[in-house]
Design a protein around this motif. Sequence first.
Motif, PDB file in Angstrom:
ATOM      1  N   TYR A   1       4.943  -3.948   2.670  1.00 54.42           N
ATOM      2  CA  TYR A   1       5.109  -3.094   1.459  1.00 54.42           C
ATOM      3  C   TYR A   1       3.855  -2.071   1.249  1.00 54.42           C
ATOM      4  CZ  TYR A   1       8.942  -5.989  -0.198  1.00 54.42           C
ATOM      5  OH  TYR A   1      10.197  -6.720  -0.467  1.00 54.42           O
ATOM      6  N   SER A   2       4.308  -1.181   0.313  1.00 51.62           N
ATOM      7  CA  SER A   2       3.223  -0.301  -0.090  1.00 51.62           C
ATOM      8  C   SER A   2       3.705   0.277  -1.365  1.00 51.62           C
ATOM      9  CB  SER A   2       3.144   0.968   0.954  1.00 51.62           C
ATOM     10  OG  SER A   2       4.593   1.766   1.267  1.00 51.62           O
ATOM     11  N   LEU A   3       2.896   1.031  -1.979  1.00 52.52           N
ATOM     12  CA  LEU A   3       3.306   1.547  -3.203  1.00 52.52           C
ATOM     13  C   LEU A   3       4.210   2.788  -3.050  1.00 52.52           C
ATOM     14  CD1 LEU A   3       0.009   1.296  -5.457  1.00 52.52           C
ATOM     15  CD2 LEU A   3       2.009   0.021  -5.626  1.00 52.52           C
ATOM     16  N   ASP A   4       5.102   3.026  -3.951  1.00 52.59           N
ATOM     17  CA  ASP A   4       6.188   4.049  -3.541  1.00 52.59           C
ATOM     18  C   ASP A   4       5.572   5.487  -3.664  1.00 52.59           C
ATOM     19  OD1 ASP A   4       8.733   4.652  -3.381  1.00 52.59           O
ATOM     20  OD2 ASP A   4       8.535   6.119  -4.857  1.00 52.59           O
ATOM     21  N   ASP A   5       4.436   5.695  -4.373  1.00 60.31           N
ATOM     22  CA  ASP A   5       3.894   7.214  -4.150  1.00 60.31           C
ATOM     23  C   ASP A   5       2.743   7.165  -5.103  1.00 60.31           C
ATOM     24  OD1 ASP A   5       4.356   7.667  -6.816  1.00 60.31           O
ATOM     25  OD2 ASP A   5       6.232   8.694  -6.638  1.00 60.31           O
ATOM     26  N   ASP A   6       1.834   8.303  -4.898  1.00 65.08           N
ATOM     27  CA  ASP A   6       0.582   8.390  -5.555  1.00 65.08           C
ATOM     28  C   ASP A   6       0.595   8.432  -6.754  1.00 65.08           C
ATOM     29  OD1 ASP A   6      -2.136   8.700  -4.848  1.00 65.08           O
ATOM     30  OD2 ASP A   6      -2.104  10.426  -5.807  1.00 65.08           O
ATOM     31  N   HIS A   7       1.416   8.513  -7.833  1.00 70.73           N
ATOM     32  CA  HIS A   7       1.788   8.478  -9.056  1.00 70.73           C
ATOM     33  C   HIS A   7       1.805   7.227  -9.257  1.00 70.73           C
ATOM     34  CE1 HIS A   7       4.154  12.285  -8.635  1.00 70.73           C
ATOM     35  NE2 HIS A   7       3.054  12.595  -9.575  1.00 70.73           N
ATOM     36  N   VAL A   8       2.338   6.085  -8.648  1.00 69.59           N
ATOM     37  CA  VAL A   8       2.216   4.717  -9.115  1.00 69.59           C
ATOM     38  C   VAL A   8       0.752   4.308  -8.780  1.00 69.59           C
ATOM     39  CG1 VAL A   8       2.999   2.296  -8.499  1.00 69.59           C
ATOM     40  CG2 VAL A   8       4.543   4.319  -8.450  1.00 69.59           C
ATOM     41  N   ARG A   9       0.374   4.640  -7.671  1.00 68.14           N
ATOM     42  CA  ARG A   9      -1.037   4.222  -7.318  1.00 68.14           C
ATOM     43  C   ARG A   9      -2.083   4.757  -8.590  1.00 68.14           C
ATOM     44  NH1 ARG A   9      -2.631   3.173  -2.638  1.00 68.14           N
ATOM     45  NH2 ARG A   9      -0.803   4.489  -1.889  1.00 68.14           N
ATOM     46  N   GLN A  10      -1.845   5.935  -9.094  1.00 64.37           N
ATOM     47  CA  GLN A  10      -2.690   6.697 -10.091  1.00 64.37           C
ATOM     48  C   GLN A  10      -2.587   5.810 -11.442  1.00 64.37           C
ATOM     49  OE1 GLN A  10      -1.959  10.881 -10.459  1.00 64.37           O
ATOM     50  NE2 GLN A  10      -2.607  11.236  -8.514  1.00 64.37           N
ATOM     51  N   LEU A  11      -1.263   5.284 -11.761  1.00 60.41           N
ATOM     52  CA  LEU A  11      -1.167   4.617 -12.947  1.00 60.41           C
ATOM     53  C   LEU A  11      -1.773   3.455 -12.802  1.00 60.41           C
ATOM     54  CD1 LEU A  11       0.638   4.400 -15.531  1.00 60.41           C
ATOM     55  CD2 LEU A  11       2.150   3.587 -14.076  1.00 60.41           C
ATOM     56  N   ILE A  12      -1.727   2.762 -11.520  1.00 59.69           N
ATOM     57  CA  ILE A  12      -2.504   1.297 -11.553  1.00 59.69           C
ATOM     58  C   ILE A  12      -3.968   1.600 -11.814  1.00 59.69           C
ATOM     59  CG2 ILE A  12      -2.955  -0.622 -10.055  1.00 59.69           C
ATOM     60  CD1 ILE A  12       0.139   0.104  -9.135  1.00 59.69           C
ATOM     61  N   GLU A  13      -4.545   2.594 -11.055  1.00 63.32           N
ATOM     62  CA  GLU A  13      -5.914   2.664 -11.011  1.00 63.32           C
ATOM     63  C   GLU A  13      -6.426   2.950 -12.321  1.00 63.32           C
ATOM     64  OE1 GLU A  13      -6.738   5.780  -7.995  1.00 63.32           O
ATOM     65  OE2 GLU A  13      -6.351   3.948  -6.236  1.00 63.32           O
ATOM     66  N   LEU A  14      -5.719   4.036 -13.101  1.00 62.32           N
ATOM     67  CA  LEU A  14      -6.144   4.481 -14.468  1.00 62.32           C
ATOM     68  C   LEU A  14      -6.023   3.117 -15.563  1.00 62.32           C
ATOM     69  CD1 LEU A  14      -4.571   7.816 -14.797  1.00 62.32           C
ATOM     70  CD2 LEU A  14      -6.919   7.264 -14.680  1.00 62.32           C
ATOM     71  N   ALA A  15      -5.115   2.260 -15.242  1.00 63.23           N
ATOM     72  CA  ALA A  15      -4.946   1.013 -16.188  1.00 63.23           C
ATOM     73  C   ALA A  15      -6.114   0.194 -15.902  1.00 63.23           C
ATOM     74  CB  ALA A  15      -3.914   0.446 -15.884  1.00 63.23           C
ATOM     75  N   PHE A  16      -6.572   0.096 -14.734  1.00 65.42           N
ATOM     76  CA  PHE A  16      -7.830  -0.737 -14.333  1.00 65.42           C
ATOM     77  C   PHE A  16      -9.116   0.118 -14.853  1.00 65.42           C
ATOM     78  CE2 PHE A  16      -4.948  -3.388 -12.035  1.00 65.42           C
ATOM     79  CZ  PHE A  16      -5.477  -4.674 -12.002  1.00 65.42           C
ATOM     80  N   ILE A  17      -9.026   1.273 -14.825  1.00 62.91           N
ATOM     81  CA  ILE A  17     -10.339   1.857 -15.259  1.00 62.91           C
ATOM     82  C   ILE A  17     -10.310   1.759 -16.728  1.00 62.91           C
ATOM     83  CG2 ILE A  17     -11.251   4.056 -15.796  1.00 62.91           C
ATOM     84  CD1 ILE A  17     -10.242   4.850 -12.670  1.00 62.91           C
ATOM     85  N   HIS A  18      -9.240   2.016 -17.300  1.00 57.63           N
ATOM     86  CA  HIS A  18      -9.241   1.640 -18.854  1.00 57.63           C
ATOM     87  C   HIS A  18      -9.422   0.595 -19.408  1.00 57.63           C
ATOM     88  CE1 HIS A  18      -7.968   2.508 -22.950  1.00 57.63           C
ATOM     89  NE2 HIS A  18      -7.385   1.674 -22.902  1.00 57.63           N
ATOM     90  N   SER A  19      -9.208  -0.683 -18.713  1.00 57.05           N
ATOM     91  CA  SER A  19      -9.398  -2.015 -18.992  1.00 57.05           C
ATOM     92  C   SER A  19     -10.882  -2.313 -19.025  1.00 57.05           C
ATOM     93  CB  SER A  19      -8.678  -2.794 -18.103  1.00 57.05           C
ATOM     94  OG  SER A  19      -9.178  -3.132 -16.782  1.00 57.05           O
ATOM     95  N   MET A  20     -11.676  -1.526 -18.077  1.00 57.50           N
ATOM     96  CA  MET A  20     -13.205  -1.852 -18.294  1.00 57.50           C
ATOM     97  C   MET A  20     -13.658  -1.092 -19.270  1.00 57.50           C
ATOM     98  SD  MET A  20     -13.917  -1.902 -14.204  1.00 57.50           S
ATOM     99  CE  MET A  20     -12.945  -0.367 -13.701  1.00 57.50           C
ATOM    100  N   GLU A  21     -13.380  -0.295 -19.869  1.00 55.68           N
ATOM    101  CA  GLU A  21     -13.920   0.650 -21.114  1.00 55.68           C
ATOM    102  C   GLU A  21     -13.323  -0.161 -22.420  1.00 55.68           C
ATOM    103  OE1 GLU A  21     -12.068   4.365 -20.581  1.00 55.68           O
ATOM    104  OE2 GLU A  21     -13.417   4.886 -18.843  1.00 55.68           O
ATOM    105  N   VAL A  22     -12.249  -0.765 -22.414  1.00 56.11           N
ATOM    106  CA  VAL A  22     -11.850  -1.312 -23.486  1.00 56.11           C
ATOM    107  C   VAL A  22     -12.738  -2.560 -24.034  1.00 56.11           C
ATOM    108  CG1 VAL A  22      -9.929  -2.646 -24.879  1.00 56.11           C
ATOM    109  CG2 VAL A  22      -9.514  -0.887 -23.217  1.00 56.11           C
ATOM    110  N   LYS A  23     -13.014  -2.486 -25.563  1.00 53.42           N
ATOM    111  CA  LYS A  23     -13.884  -3.657 -25.807  1.00 53.42           C
ATOM    112  C   LYS A  23     -13.139  -5.132 -25.890  1.00 53.42           C
ATOM    113  CE  LYS A  23     -16.571  -0.778 -29.053  1.00 53.42           C
ATOM    114  NZ  LYS A  23     -17.032  -0.738 -30.331  1.00 53.42           N
TER     115      LYS A  23
END
Length: 120
Positions: free
Chosen positions: A98-120
């Motif tokens: 399995y792999s992610l369908d495209d780079d948009h999905v990868r970006q969405l996941i990476e941004l969610a994890f980055i954001h989660s580190m910024e949230v109090k």
Amino acid sequence: MRKKDDVCEVYCFDEEKVAIRKADLERQKTLPVAQIFKALADDTRIKVAYVLSKEDELCVCDVANIVGCTTATASHHLRLLKNQGLAKYRKEGKLVFYSLDDDHVRQLIELAFIHSMEVK
């Protein structure tokens, strides 16, 4: 009674701004977007998606071992991600990769994890 600071105390709205955004929203297909977030809202599935975001592809057994679940559970979550258009697979002999369908999905996941580190 406590006063809520996060709610307007009077009802009014900017008619021009509301009309523009409302028309924009009506042109969008929100259900598929909601389904993407619903698919990623499960703790195990977001773990699966995260590990796929860090590799080109992984077999079901690799995912199960990384995430700490059975191959049946990993397969179930991978299939759901595939059915939602977030992942794709290829079969090689008796193995399924399995792999992610495209780079948009990868970006969405990476941004969610980055954001989660910024949230109090």
